[in-house]
Write an enzyme that holds these catalytic residues in place. Sequence first.
Site, PDB file in Angstrom:
ATOM      1  N   SER A  91      -2.626  -8.387   2.524  1.00 31.13           N
ATOM      2  CA  SER A  91      -3.347  -8.184   4.281  1.00 31.13           C
ATOM      3  C   SER A  91      -3.615  -8.908   4.773  1.00 31.13           C
ATOM      4  O   SER A  91      -3.264  -9.371   6.165  1.00 31.13           O
ATOM      5  CB  SER A  91      -4.762  -6.747   4.906  1.00 31.13           C
ATOM      6  OG  SER A  91      -3.983  -4.969   4.387  1.00 31.13           O
ATOM      7  N   LYS A 100     -17.150  -6.337   9.876  1.00 30.69           N
ATOM      8  CA  LYS A 100     -17.342  -7.383  10.713  1.00 30.69           C
ATOM      9  C   LYS A 100     -15.958  -8.371  10.442  1.00 30.69           C
ATOM     10  O   LYS A 100     -15.480  -9.044  11.643  1.00 30.69           O
ATOM     11  CB  LYS A 100     -18.184  -7.835  10.360  1.00 30.69           C
ATOM     12  CG  LYS A 100     -20.667  -7.581  11.307  1.00 30.69           C
ATOM     13  CD  LYS A 100     -20.657  -8.407  10.749  1.00 30.69           C
ATOM     14  CE  LYS A 100     -21.068  -8.084   8.850  1.00 30.69           C
ATOM     15  NZ  LYS A 100     -22.279  -7.919   7.886  1.00 30.69           N
ATOM     16  N   ARG A 121      -2.053  -5.956  -8.222  1.00 29.22           N
ATOM     17  CA  ARG A 121      -0.315  -7.268  -8.539  1.00 29.22           C
ATOM     18  C   ARG A 121      -0.192  -8.050  -8.955  1.00 29.22           C
ATOM     19  O   ARG A 121       0.640  -8.362  -9.672  1.00 29.22           O
ATOM     20  CB  ARG A 121      -1.286  -7.347  -7.335  1.00 29.22           C
ATOM     21  CG  ARG A 121      -0.604  -6.385  -5.359  1.00 29.22           C
ATOM     22  CD  ARG A 121      -1.173  -7.270  -4.686  1.00 29.22           C
ATOM     23  NE  ARG A 121      -2.522  -7.003  -4.613  1.00 29.22           N
ATOM     24  CZ  ARG A 121      -4.064  -7.530  -3.629  1.00 29.22           C
ATOM     25  NH1 ARG A 121      -2.708  -7.969  -2.326  1.00 29.22           N
ATOM     26  NH2 ARG A 121      -4.633  -7.570  -3.810  1.00 29.22           N
ATOM     27  N   HIS A 126       0.562  -1.550  -0.178  1.00 24.28           N
ATOM     28  CA  HIS A 126      -0.249  -0.108   0.332  1.00 24.28           C
ATOM     29  C   HIS A 126       1.018   1.312  -0.253  1.00 24.28           C
ATOM     30  O   HIS A 126       0.525   2.487  -0.817  1.00 24.28           O
ATOM     31  CB  HIS A 126      -1.190  -0.060   1.292  1.00 24.28           C
ATOM     32  CG  HIS A 126      -2.180  -1.124   1.191  1.00 24.28           C
ATOM     33  ND1 HIS A 126      -2.551  -1.919   2.680  1.00 24.28           N
ATOM     34  CD2 HIS A 126      -2.518  -1.204   0.483  1.00 24.28           C
ATOM     35  CE1 HIS A 126      -2.901  -2.565   1.818  1.00 24.28           C
ATOM     36  NE2 HIS A 126      -3.483  -2.801   1.302  1.00 24.28           N
TER      37      HIS A 126
HETATM   38  P1  ADP Z   1      -9.989  -3.501  -0.276  1.00 26.35           P
HETATM   39  O1  ADP Z   1     -10.168  -4.678   0.540  1.00 26.35           O
HETATM   40  O2  ADP Z   1     -10.760  -3.289  -0.884  1.00 26.35           O
HETATM   41  O3  ADP Z   1      -9.614  -5.150  -1.406  1.00 26.35           O
HETATM   42  P2  ADP Z   1      -7.504  -3.313   0.692  1.00 26.35           P
HETATM   43  O4  ADP Z   1      -6.432  -3.003   1.650  1.00 26.35           O
HETATM   44  O5  ADP Z   1      -6.736  -5.282   0.540  1.00 26.35           O
HETATM   45  O6  ADP Z   1      -8.892  -3.081   0.636  1.00 26.35           O
HETATM   46  O7  ADP Z   1      -6.971  -2.788  -0.347  1.00 26.35           O
HETATM   47  C1  ADP Z   1      -6.678  -1.109  -1.520  1.00 26.35           C
HETATM   48  C2  ADP Z   1      -5.989  -1.520  -2.258  1.00 26.35           C
HETATM   49  O8  ADP Z   1      -4.568  -1.602  -2.379  1.00 26.35           O
HETATM   50  C3  ADP Z   1      -6.611  -2.229  -3.717  1.00 26.35           C
HETATM   51  O9  ADP Z   1      -6.508  -1.526  -5.051  1.00 26.35           O
HETATM   52  C4  ADP Z   1      -5.176  -3.869  -3.761  1.00 26.35           C
HETATM   53  O10 ADP Z   1      -5.494  -3.569  -4.626  1.00 26.35           O
HETATM   54  C5  ADP Z   1      -4.236  -2.686  -3.567  1.00 26.35           C
HETATM   55  N1  ADP Z   1      -3.070  -3.594  -3.094  1.00 26.35           N
HETATM   56  C6  ADP Z   1      -3.371  -4.283  -1.757  1.00 26.35           C
HETATM   57  N2  ADP Z   1      -1.710  -5.036  -1.872  1.00 26.35           N
HETATM   58  C7  ADP Z   1      -1.077  -3.821  -2.790  1.00 26.35           C
HETATM   59  C8  ADP Z   1       0.267  -4.700  -2.701  1.00 26.35           C
HETATM   60  N3  ADP Z   1       1.198  -5.406  -2.153  1.00 26.35           N
HETATM   61  N4  ADP Z   1       0.783  -4.227  -4.035  1.00 26.35           N
HETATM   62  C9  ADP Z   1       0.138  -3.178  -5.154  1.00 26.35           C
HETATM   63  N5  ADP Z   1      -1.003  -2.793  -4.228  1.00 26.35           N
HETATM   64  C10 ADP Z   1      -2.365  -3.711  -3.755  1.00 26.35           C
END
Ligand code: ADP
Length: 159
Positions: free
Chosen positions: A128, A41, A90, A17
């Site tokens: 995550s 939740k 990704r 992120h």
């Molecule tokens: P969501 O639950 O909306 O997928 P996330 O918090 O998991 O939210 O991710 C938010 C955004 O960041 C999404 O567009 C996701 O694809 C991107 N993202 C998450 N991890 C990475 C990463 N390692 N590299 C690039 N983008 C990422």
Amino acid sequence: MRRAIYPGSFDPITNGHLDVIERARKLFDEVIVAVAHNDEKEALFSLEERLQLLKDSVGKIDKVRIAQFDGLLVEFAVAQKASAVIRGLRAVSDFEFEFQMALMNRKLETGVETIFLMPKEEYTYLSSRIIKEIARLGGDVSSFVPPAVSKALVRKFAG
Ligand code: ADP
């Protein structure tokens, strides 16, 4: 003023992120990192914890603002006078869902463009979800997440 929203669950924020935020900052005058709280939740960290971890990790970065939203993302984007939504891509596995969301959001609001940014290769396998899984099993995640997150995960799974 060119403003973008970077929405997500951020449960918790990872170095992937952070990489996306850094790239977005180069393109926009302001990047609003927006935590969605519709899916509270299933989250490991509460909304307040996720916001605090974001503050600790990106709160002092110039041109970055932290916010929360519920409801429709495009409505939030319009209210914030943002012209773009940033999403990270990704792998091919991200594509189908992101493609559907982007086109639906465009239907709902033509004035907001979705922009996909690819992280540095070494972050392409980070999520995550996998971080939480490793931390839950006692693994060291300190090289994948900001220091505040690493500490919070240890606290969360202690005992
Ligand atoms: P969501 O639950 O909306 O997928 P996330 O918090 O998991 O939210 O991710 C938010 C955004 O960041 C999404 O567009 C996701 O694809 C991107 N993202 C998450 N991890 C990475 C990463 N390692 N590299 C690039 N983008 C990422």
